[in-house]
Motif scaffolding. Sequence first.
Motif, mmCIF file in Angstrom:
data_model
loop_
_atom_site.group_PDB
_atom_site.id
_atom_site.type_symbol
_atom_site.label_atom_id
_atom_site.label_comp_id
_atom_site.label_asym_id
_atom_site.label_seq_id
_atom_site.Cartn_x
_atom_site.Cartn_y
_atom_site.Cartn_z
ATOM 1 N N UNK A 110 -26.024 22.337 46.284
ATOM 2 C CA UNK A 110 -26.764 22.669 45.070
ATOM 3 C C UNK A 110 -27.239 24.118 45.163
ATOM 4 N N UNK A 111 -26.314 24.976 45.525
ATOM 5 C CA UNK A 111 -26.616 26.397 45.732
ATOM 6 C C UNK A 111 -26.531 27.158 44.415
ATOM 7 N N UNK A 112 -26.595 28.469 44.500
ATOM 8 C CA UNK A 112 -26.579 29.299 43.291
ATOM 9 C C UNK A 112 -25.298 29.095 42.488
ATOM 10 N N UNK A 113 -24.186 28.887 43.173
ATOM 11 C CA UNK A 113 -22.922 28.673 42.463
ATOM 12 C C UNK A 113 -22.985 27.420 41.599
ATOM 13 N N UNK A 114 -23.636 26.382 42.116
ATOM 14 C CA UNK A 114 -23.791 25.157 41.322
ATOM 15 C C UNK A 114 -24.648 25.408 40.085
ATOM 16 N N UNK A 115 -25.760 26.108 40.253
ATOM 17 C CA UNK A 115 -26.669 26.327 39.123
ATOM 18 C C UNK A 115 -26.110 27.323 38.113
#
Length: 291
Positions: A110-115
């Motif tokens: 749930x890192x920046x890429x996910x958000x």
Amino acid sequence: MDGETCSLSGCPAISAIYFALLQNGYDFYAIERDPLTVNRLGSFISPDRRAYPFFSEVRQNTCEAYPYWPRAALLETAAFYTDSARGCFADFDAYQRRVLSAENISDAERNAAFWDWIPQFPAALKEVLQSGGFRRYLEWETAWTAGQNRSCQADLNRIADVFAFCKEKWNVPFQRFQIVLNPIKCVYSADYHLQNETFIVCSGAFREEPVIHELLHHAVHPAAARRKDEVLRCSFGDLELDASYYLDGGEAGKMNAFEEYLVRRLTDKVFSGDAPEHLDAFLDHEILHLQ
């Protein structure tokens, strides 16, 4: 549902998620399904492999056994916070809180890429729901689900009995439950959601054990959390679990792995007719066994 009856249902938003994944190379639909169903599902695959590009990013490399974990499950959760008619999130903040509080998902998942990616979901979902190909698929899926209901009623009644037992003896934190079945989703994949005191199991095939397994997680989780210090002193070497259950290997990962182990043991007890009356006594035995 009230614990006395149980039936299988579909959910158009979740059906749309897996229909879109099917168009993007999701091949888990064919595992252990009968040839007629596999051929029928295959007939819904569009020759245009560029359809619904948002869903091409669901496949990740954090879980070797099932590379669609956790993003497929996170899209299922997102569906409950989405206004699909308008193509927007109904409550993005609530969805974000739910994802950030999930203890079975690592920070890397749930890192920046996910958000950066997930805000595109409602519009992508709306596109699928409005497509002619999906509407044709959904008509077939509805008939398929009705057939599953007819053939599985005895097993569904047993699940209702287990749910009633869990409510009475183990204080599960919900009042109703629902089983959402999807014929594209991998038969071994079952994810759960809790919305408005309703426990929702989303599964690729109806099987008693995965449904009861997911139900028992809600009884075990608070019981294990109350005894965190004891659990963390246990030896985890013999749990025989996939490494993904340990997340990043920290305390949260160990608690997650212990919970999975305990639920598997408890599921065996339920199926053998030996469900313990008192959950804490069961934990006493398992903690002692792992010391």
